[in-house]
Write a protein that holds these residues in place. Structure first.
Motif, PDB file in Angstrom:
ATOM      1  N   ASN A 225       0.856  -1.193   0.000  1.00  0.00           N
ATOM      2  CA  ASN A 225       0.000   0.000   0.000  1.00  0.00           C
ATOM      3  C   ASN A 225       0.886   1.236   0.000  1.00  0.00           C
ATOM      4  O   ASN A 225       1.266   1.747   1.055  1.00  0.00           O
ATOM      5  CB  ASN A 225      -0.922  -0.013   1.219  1.00  0.00           C
ATOM      6  N   MET A 227       0.261   4.199  -0.485  1.00  0.00           N
ATOM      7  CA  MET A 227      -0.381   5.445  -0.060  1.00  0.00           C
ATOM      8  C   MET A 227      -0.169   5.721   1.431  1.00  0.00           C
ATOM      9  O   MET A 227      -0.607   6.754   1.943  1.00  0.00           O
ATOM     10  CB  MET A 227      -1.879   5.411  -0.371  1.00  0.00           C
ATOM     11  N   TYR A 233       3.321   7.118  -2.858  1.00  0.00           N
ATOM     12  CA  TYR A 233       2.031   7.728  -3.199  1.00  0.00           C
ATOM     13  C   TYR A 233       1.264   8.134  -1.937  1.00  0.00           C
ATOM     14  O   TYR A 233       0.044   8.052  -1.900  1.00  0.00           O
ATOM     15  CB  TYR A 233       1.187   6.761  -4.044  1.00  0.00           C
ATOM     16  N   TYR A 235      -0.823   9.513   1.075  1.00  0.00           N
ATOM     17  CA  TYR A 235      -2.049  10.314   1.098  1.00  0.00           C
ATOM     18  C   TYR A 235      -2.440  10.478   2.555  1.00  0.00           C
ATOM     19  O   TYR A 235      -2.524   9.489   3.304  1.00  0.00           O
ATOM     20  CB  TYR A 235      -3.160   9.611   0.311  1.00  0.00           C
ATOM     21  N   THR A 243      -4.175  -4.306  -1.025  1.00  0.00           N
ATOM     22  CA  THR A 243      -3.955  -4.253  -2.470  1.00  0.00           C
ATOM     23  C   THR A 243      -4.221  -5.626  -3.087  1.00  0.00           C
ATOM     24  O   THR A 243      -4.351  -6.628  -2.376  1.00  0.00           O
ATOM     25  CB  THR A 243      -2.510  -3.845  -2.794  1.00  0.00           C
ATOM     26  N   PHE A 253      -7.367  -2.190  -5.452  1.00  0.00           N
ATOM     27  CA  PHE A 253      -7.013  -1.684  -4.127  1.00  0.00           C
ATOM     28  C   PHE A 253      -8.273  -1.350  -3.337  1.00  0.00           C
ATOM     29  O   PHE A 253      -9.168  -0.664  -3.833  1.00  0.00           O
ATOM     30  CB  PHE A 253      -6.144  -0.427  -4.257  1.00  0.00           C
ATOM     31  N   GLY A 255      -8.876   0.747  -0.166  1.00  0.00           N
ATOM     32  CA  GLY A 255      -8.189   1.695   0.699  1.00  0.00           C
ATOM     33  C   GLY A 255      -9.109   2.244   1.764  1.00  0.00           C
ATOM     34  O   GLY A 255     -10.333   2.236   1.632  1.00  0.00           O
ATOM     35  N   TYR A 280       0.712   0.309 -10.571  1.00  0.00           N
ATOM     36  CA  TYR A 280       0.517   0.752  -9.186  1.00  0.00           C
ATOM     37  C   TYR A 280       0.008   2.186  -9.165  1.00  0.00           C
ATOM     38  O   TYR A 280      -0.913   2.537  -8.418  1.00  0.00           O
ATOM     39  CB  TYR A 280       1.838   0.663  -8.406  1.00  0.00           C
ATOM     40  N   ARG A 283      -3.814   2.603  -9.851  1.00  0.00           N
ATOM     41  CA  ARG A 283      -4.776   2.278  -8.786  1.00  0.00           C
ATOM     42  C   ARG A 283      -4.715   3.294  -7.652  1.00  0.00           C
ATOM     43  O   ARG A 283      -5.749   3.616  -7.054  1.00  0.00           O
ATOM     44  CB  ARG A 283      -4.552   0.863  -8.266  1.00  0.00           C
ATOM     45  N   PHE A 284      -3.520   3.813  -7.360  1.00  0.00           N
ATOM     46  CA  PHE A 284      -3.423   4.783  -6.273  1.00  0.00           C
ATOM     47  C   PHE A 284      -3.916   6.167  -6.710  1.00  0.00           C
ATOM     48  O   PHE A 284      -4.485   6.904  -5.897  1.00  0.00           O
ATOM     49  CB  PHE A 284      -1.994   4.836  -5.739  1.00  0.00           C
ATOM     50  N   ASP A 285      -3.710   6.515  -7.972  1.00  0.00           N
ATOM     51  CA  ASP A 285      -4.257   7.781  -8.484  1.00  0.00           C
ATOM     52  C   ASP A 285      -5.786   7.752  -8.452  1.00  0.00           C
ATOM     53  O   ASP A 285      -6.428   8.741  -8.074  1.00  0.00           O
ATOM     54  CB  ASP A 285      -3.774   8.022  -9.921  1.00  0.00           C
ATOM     55  N   THR A 287      -7.651   5.950  -6.480  1.00  0.00           N
ATOM     56  CA  THR A 287      -8.053   5.993  -5.067  1.00  0.00           C
ATOM     57  C   THR A 287      -7.971   7.410  -4.524  1.00  0.00           C
ATOM     58  O   THR A 287      -8.863   7.863  -3.788  1.00  0.00           O
ATOM     59  CB  THR A 287      -7.165   5.051  -4.233  1.00  0.00           C
TER      60      THR A 287
END
Length: 430
Positions: A225, A227, A233, A235, A243, A253, A255, A280, A283-285, A287
């Motif tokens: 993860n 983030m 990444y 946040y 994930t 993901f 989150g 990766y 998926r984080f963008d 989220t």
């Protein structure tokens, strides 16, 4: 005349289109309030898709259930077998290497699963709880049923492709079988996991940890993860949850993040970038966009205060009482997450379960319920499918009238009914 095919191009609406377009390049997504389960956003959330290692949230759930029940302990030891040893040596599958003759505690295996998504460690936990992974799948499906999940299919405890299990896929499953679930069910699983076992966050938030620190088997586990605070990444507020990545499922993901007392849960499935490539970052963008939307545009607001009185229904009749009616009001306030500028779109709807009461009547007697409904636009409802309701109750007591009073009430009612009958008959003659 316009050809039907051409006409369909103008009127067709994509099934995955959400009412509010966040520009997510994903196969499915959902965002919910972790406290109430209010769904804030969804996109193609009911279509079963591959879930990869998000599967491990169910394995975590069943382990934490067993720990709470006392049937498994954190210090309980697991003896590595041929299958878990062979799997653990394949580092491409995300693993901490286990010794062929190794003995590991359940806590060590749990941390490897929750932080590093270690697959052999996950199978070891499943075997410890149920005796075999095949029997553990039965527990997974039973838990899913108990939670009211829909569209799910569990074929292993890890989320790996069954084809990658060296021909050792659990009995009753096929080599090409995959774990699948809709985004809504994934969010519901996460919602209940956090409700029942909030301690899972104490492990899911760990950025890095050494497995078997101080031994020859020491290996650093980095959380997938990215983030989490301090990772690439990062946040603000993110502390979980899981994930998942396989060729079948793509980049997924689940989150969760908390800010100023508000916790959100998000799910993105098969995330890709603007070029259609999974990663990766994709998926984080996605989220981050969901969290920005949730924290930026929603707040918990009181939709209906306690003691709210309906203007067109302030009281209900009471028979055989010292008073002939009793006032009613909403017992508890109703609050949930809504867009800051949309509070006025939610209105109360009263449903009475009783048209009248017979004395004696106690204060606080439930006479109906109020449901909050949205007057326009789309409301996604709640992850559990419930409605937000509150009891409507009497606001005072009404004593029963004395026998003497009831006698005269009876006489009055007799003549009132008689007069109604007479006037009805006369009216009928003319």
């Amino acid at each position: 005349m316009i050809p039907m095919l051409l006409l369909s191009l103008f009127v067709a609406v994509p099934a995955t289109k959400a009412e509010t377009d966040l520009g997510l390049t994903v196969d499915a997504a959902i965002l919910i309030d972790a406290d109430s389960g209010k769904i804030l956003y969804e996109q193609n959330a009911n279509t079963p898709l591959g879930i990869a290692s998000m599967t491990k949230m169910m394995t975590e759930y069943l382990l934490l259930d067993a720990i709470k029940a006392g049937t498994i302990t954190w210090d309980q030891e697991y003896h590595v077998n041929e299958y878990t040893y062979k799997m653990s040596q394949n580092r491409a599958l995300s693993n901490v290497p286990l010794r062929a003759d190794g003995i590991y505690t359940i806590r060590e295996l749990y941390e490897a699963m929750a932080i590093y998504s270690a697959n052999a460690a996950t199978v070891a936990i499943a075997e410890t709880i149920a005796g075999s992974e095949a029997e553990f799948i039965k527990l997974m499906n039973k838990k899913a049923e108990d939670l009211g999940l829909e569209g799910y299919k569990f074929v292993n405890s890890t989320g790996l492709n069954n084809a990658d299990l060296f021909g050792k896929h659990p009995d009753g499953t096929g080599a090409e079988d995959e774990n699948v679930m809709p985004a809504k069910s994934v969010a519901k699983l996460a919602y209940h996991l956090l409700k029942d076992h909030p301690e899972v966050l104490e492990t899911s938030k760990i950025e890095k940890k050494k497995f078997r620190e101080g031994t020859d088997d020491e290996i650093e586990m980095s959380n997938w993860n990215f983030m989490l605070p301090g990772l690439v990444y990062k946040y603000e507020g993110v502390d979980g949850l899981k994930t998942g990545t396989t060729n079948f499922a793509g980049y997924c993901f689940t989150g969760t993040a908390e800010r100023n007392g508000t916790r959100l849960i998000s799910v993105v499935m098969k995330a890709v970038d603007e070029n259609g490539v999974g990663s990766y970052a994709a998926r984080f963008d996605a989220t981050a966009k969901l969290f920005d939307y949730g924290f930026g545009q929603f707040s918990k607001q009181e939709i209906l205060p306690a003691n709210y009185v309906f203007e067109d229904k302030k009281s209900i009749p009471v028979t055989k009482g010292k008073e002939d009616s009793v006032n009613i009001a909403v017992k508890e306030p109703i609050s949930f997450m809504v867009k800051t500028n949309e509070k006025d779109l939610y209105k109360p709807v009263l449903t009475l379960s009783k048209d009248e009461l017979e004395a004696a009547v106690e204060e606080g007697t439930v006479v109906g319920q109020v449901v909050i409904e949205r007057t326009e636009g789309t409301d996604y409802g709640f992850i559990d499918g419930k409605e937000f309701t509150a009891d409507v109750v009497t606001t005072s007591a009404v004593e029963r009238a004395s026998g003497f009073s009831l006698f005269f009430q009876g006489i009055g009612n007799f003549f009132s009914n008689l007069w109604s009958s007479v006037t009805g008959l006369i009216g009928g003659l003319f």
